[in-house]
Design a protein around this motif. Structure first.
Motif, PDB file in Angstrom:
ATOM      1  N   ASN A 150       0.194  35.072 -25.110  1.00 32.66           N
ATOM      2  CA  ASN A 150       1.095  34.624 -24.046  1.00 32.66           C
ATOM      3  C   ASN A 150       2.439  34.312 -24.684  1.00 32.66           C
ATOM      4  N   VAL A 197       1.731  27.399 -20.835  1.00 32.42           N
ATOM      5  CA  VAL A 197       0.384  27.528 -20.288  1.00 32.42           C
ATOM      6  C   VAL A 197      -0.641  26.885 -21.214  1.00 32.42           C
ATOM      7  N   ASP A 198      -1.799  26.581 -20.638  1.00 25.04           N
ATOM      8  CA  ASP A 198      -2.956  26.141 -21.407  1.00 25.04           C
ATOM      9  C   ASP A 198      -3.643  27.399 -21.924  1.00 25.04           C
ATOM     10  N   GLU A 200      -6.155  29.914 -19.812  1.00 24.55           N
ATOM     11  CA  GLU A 200      -5.670  31.260 -19.509  1.00 24.55           C
ATOM     12  C   GLU A 200      -6.396  32.329 -20.323  1.00 24.55           C
ATOM     13  N   ARG A 204       5.979  30.301 -28.723  1.00 28.01           N
ATOM     14  CA  ARG A 204       6.928  29.426 -28.052  1.00 28.01           C
ATOM     15  C   ARG A 204       7.889  28.848 -29.082  1.00 28.01           C
ATOM     16  N   GLN A 240       5.652  35.537 -19.954  1.00 25.11           N
ATOM     17  CA  GLN A 240       6.084  34.577 -18.937  1.00 25.11           C
ATOM     18  C   GLN A 240       6.687  33.374 -19.652  1.00 25.11           C
ATOM     19  N   GLY A 243      -0.302  31.909 -28.485  1.00 26.90           N
ATOM     20  CA  GLY A 243       0.946  32.012 -27.733  1.00 26.90           C
ATOM     21  C   GLY A 243       2.116  32.013 -28.696  1.00 26.90           C
ATOM     22  N   CYS A 246      -6.299  32.937 -23.480  1.00 27.86           N
ATOM     23  CA  CYS A 246      -5.424  33.567 -24.476  1.00 27.86           C
ATOM     24  C   CYS A 246      -5.825  33.093 -25.871  1.00 27.86           C
ATOM     25  N   ARG A 274       6.755  30.114 -18.464  1.00 33.30           N
ATOM     26  CA  ARG A 274       6.149  28.806 -18.228  1.00 33.30           C
ATOM     27  C   ARG A 274       5.160  28.508 -19.351  1.00 33.30           C
ATOM     28  N   ARG A 278     -10.280  34.077 -13.203  1.00 34.54           N
ATOM     29  CA  ARG A 278      -9.086  34.040 -14.065  1.00 34.54           C
ATOM     30  C   ARG A 278      -8.024  35.021 -13.592  1.00 34.54           C
TER      31      ARG A 278
END
Length: 301
Positions: free
Chosen positions: A97, A132-133, A137, A144, A128, A142, A139, A130, A15
């Motif tokens: 994330n 992400v899954d 990842e 967003r 970041q 997240g 995490c 981008r 990872r």
């Protein structure tokens, strides 16, 4: 049966892309992880990693093992976390994330008081832009914006529910070059641009009274979204041009008089971000505490 800690070490090394990164992420030493991988490969009788001086990558056997291990270890973590519910205070790691702007403008208002309230929780933030899954990842959750949320995720509001993009420049620059009265006037100005990691530098978009104006801004500086955004802000403060960025990011510079709002009646607005996580798995105690804490803060605001 292979040792569970050795299997977890293998997943961490893949990872993080190497032993040093995995050591930092897991709070152990690179030599200890290396020994765990040697022990695991010896026990299984196959090589799991291709090792170079710069990075590591899974072999075909390692990739197949990793594919099956990730959900299995996630279930083990969830099972162990059930015990967390019996503690007086939640403990463990919370890995988030988030977009760069959220890490800069929203989390500073939430994370410090959260850490004070839950000293046994370690928050790890990966900033970041981008998408992400989260599971791949490793995490827990997240952050967003609405247009980038997956349908099968649970999403809860976090931070301000309405935000705007703002244009700004140093007073000295505007005194010398003039103050734009319409977005199209920006075509005659030096503009400081920010591009995505994909390389795309989207045009600047403005709105007022149902009218939308798109401007393909040009100028002396282009930075990629991330830490380099501060360079663009510094260039704006130094009088190098006009910047287009989140209003929350620029507000401290407005308050200090280092930057002056430009075309403020044209600034486009958009709905605020969401904290999102999978609804298919047990909610870890650190994440549950963070969700409740963020909701309580938003209610007070």
């Amino acid at each position: 049966m292979a040792n569970l800690e050795d299997l977890a070490a293998f997943v961490a090394v893949v990872r993080e892309g190497g032993f040093r990164g995995a050591a930092r992420a897991t709070g152990t030493s690179a030599s200890r992880l290396s020994e765990a991988l040697r022990r695991l490969e010896t026990q299984l009788g196959v090589r799991l990693l291709h090792r170079t001086t710069r990075n590591v990558a899974p072999t075909d056997a390692g990739a197949r093992l990793l594919e099956r291990l990730r959900p299995a270890l996630s279930e083990v973590e969830s099972a162990l976390d059930v015990v967390n519910g019996f503690r007086d205070r939640p403990a463990g790691r919370l890995r988030l994330n988030v977009p760069v702007n959220v890490a800069h403008t929203i989390l500073p208002r939430i994370v410090p008081p959260f850490l004070a309230a839950y000293p046994d929780i370690c928050v790890e933030v990966i900033a970041q832009d981008r998408f992400v899954d989260l599971v791949a990842e490793n995490c827990d959750a997240g952050i967003r914006y609405e247009e980038r949320l997956e349908q099968d995720m649970i999403a809860v509001p976090i931070g301000p529910r309405w935000q705007r993009f703002a244009t700004a420049a140093a007073p000295a620059y505007l005194n010398q070059r003039g103050r734009p009265a319409h977005p199209r006037d920006l075509l005659d100005h030096s503009c400081l641009r920010i591009r995505h990691a994909s390389g795309a530098a989207p045009p600047w978009q403005f709105e007022r009274d149902g009218e939308t104006v798109t401007v393909d801004a040009k100028g002396p500086l282009v930075v990629e979204i991330g830490a380099a955004i501060e360079l663009a802000v510094a260039a704006a403060v130094a009088g190098n041009g006009i910047i287009f960025l989140f209003e929350d990011w620029l507000q401290p510079y407005f308050d200090r008089g280092e930057l002056e709002p430009v075309l403020s009646d044209w600034w486009p607005g958009f709905s605020g971000p969401f904290l999102y996580y999978s609804g298919r798995r047990h909610l870890p105690a650190p994440l549950r505490a963070f969700v409740d804490f963020a909701n309580a803060m938003r209610t007070k605001e």
